[in-house]
Design an enzyme around this catalytic site. Structure first.
Site, mmCIF file in Angstrom:
data_model
loop_
_atom_site.group_PDB
_atom_site.id
_atom_site.type_symbol
_atom_site.label_atom_id
_atom_site.label_comp_id
_atom_site.label_asym_id
_atom_site.label_seq_id
_atom_site.Cartn_x
_atom_site.Cartn_y
_atom_site.Cartn_z
ATOM 1 N N ASP A 113 81.352 171.664 -22.729
ATOM 2 C CA ASP A 113 81.773 173.003 -23.126
ATOM 3 C C ASP A 113 80.552 173.763 -23.634
ATOM 4 O O ASP A 113 79.668 173.175 -24.269
ATOM 5 C CB ASP A 113 82.790 172.937 -24.268
ATOM 6 C CG ASP A 113 84.143 172.420 -23.821
ATOM 7 O OD1 ASP A 113 84.248 171.918 -22.694
ATOM 8 O OD2 ASP A 113 85.103 172.508 -24.617
ATOM 9 N N HIS A 169 78.968 164.998 -20.611
ATOM 10 C CA HIS A 169 79.456 164.081 -19.588
ATOM 11 C C HIS A 169 78.602 164.131 -18.317
ATOM 12 O O HIS A 169 77.796 165.041 -18.128
ATOM 13 C CB HIS A 169 80.905 164.437 -19.246
ATOM 14 C CG HIS A 169 81.849 164.315 -20.408
ATOM 15 N ND1 HIS A 169 82.816 163.340 -20.490
ATOM 16 C CD2 HIS A 169 81.959 165.048 -21.556
ATOM 17 C CE1 HIS A 169 83.491 163.480 -21.627
ATOM 18 N NE2 HIS A 169 82.983 164.512 -22.291
ATOM 19 N N SER A 256 73.692 172.771 -30.344
ATOM 20 C CA SER A 256 72.779 171.932 -29.576
ATOM 21 C C SER A 256 72.814 172.337 -28.104
ATOM 22 O O SER A 256 73.639 173.156 -27.687
ATOM 23 C CB SER A 256 73.134 170.452 -29.753
ATOM 24 O OG SER A 256 74.466 170.287 -30.184
#
Length: 295
Positions: A113, A169, A256
């Protein structure tokens, strides 16, 4: 003020920035910049705050954070009262059904995301940090063998703000090599900081690895630390076959960034993302959604 493009509504939105006033003051005032260089960018500052966020005392922050930033807790595997610390909440896992993964082998998916910038036919000597600010691949990685591999390829920069899901991921089936860690500072990765700190990605703590994907060739994966990110946690098994959508790791508290370099003539990024990137706007994306197509 940070404005981004919402590709679902086809409109621009203003980002809710955690600690907005603090960021503005730190990166815009002489006193704030002095404090930044003396303390805030240092590992010890982020480590101390990270330790607090790991402690049970930090649980009291969770409810107000959820309320202030309208976090949808129905997406979380755990209920609010089950979290043992703020970092436990911050690194929460989501129910699989709320982040469906495009399993078409020709589709490149977002690794997480966040807000995405994408650049094609890249010049590795002038990579875009933010509109008007550049950095070089050599300073980011300092690996001459990889220089020719990713020249004129594609660069993806996915920025996670503190309100986002903070696990990242794999974008395809394949095998990922061991992670290389690079020591560095802990500047914020918010656009406010990116406009003030030259070559920020080359100065912050970062970790990188080569992912041998089945459908998109070799991909360089880089995770960049930031202020109050006490740790970048890699959870994947190196040199073992993984599946598209499998978890690679997560960031503890703080905004981040993850950066991907993809070889030339491997993919075509979706046109809306490319157009917004050219205009200097990030596009909001979610883990598992299609962001590009195999060539």
């Amino acid at each position: 003020m940070v404005k981004f493009y919402n590709r679902q509504t086809k409109s621009y939105e203003i980002e809710q920035v955690a600690g907005d006033k603090y960021l503005q003051w730190t990166y815009s005032s002489p006193i704030g910049m002095r404090l930044l260089e003396l303390l805030v960018k240092k590992k010890i500052f982020s480590s101390i705050y990270g330790s607090y966020c790991d402690s049970k005392r930090s649980r009291k922050k969770i409810s107000s954070f959820v309320k202030n930033f309208d976090i949808n807790m129905s997406h979380s595997e755990k209920k609010l009262e089950q979290f043992q610390s703020f970092n436990d909440f911050f690194t929460r896992k989501l129910k699989k059904e709320v982040r469906p993964i495009d399993m078409n082998l020709n589709s490149l998916i977002s690794p997480g995301d966040g807000r995405l910038l994408a650049y094609e036919n890249i010049n590795l000597d002038e990579l875009v940090q933010i509109k008007g600010y550049t950095y070089s691949f050599n300073k980011l990685i300092n690996n001459s063998e990889l220089l020719s591999k990713f020249s004129e390829g594609t660069c993806l920069v996915l920025r996670l703000c503190p309100t986002d899901y903070h696990r990242f991921h794999f974008v395809d089936n394949g095998v990922c090599e061991d992670t290389t860690k690079v020591k560095g500072d802990y500047y914020s990765v918010n656009p406010i900081a990116l406009e003030k700190i030259p070559e920020l990605f080359c100065r912050n703590k970062r970790e990188w690895s080569i992912f041998h994907s089945e459908n998109f060739g070799d991909i360089l994966l880089i995770e960049v630390g930031a202020t109050c990110v006490g740790s970048i946690i890699q959870t994947y098994p190196p040199n073992v076959k993984i599946k598209k959508g499998d978890e690679k790791g997560y960031f503890k508290f703080g905004g981040s960034t993850t950066v991907l370099f993809i070889e030339k003539n491997r993919i075509k990024i979706d046109e809306d993302i490319i157009m917004e990137s050219k205009k200097g706007y990030e596009t909001r994306v979610f883990m598992g959604e299609k962001i590009g197509q195999k060539l």
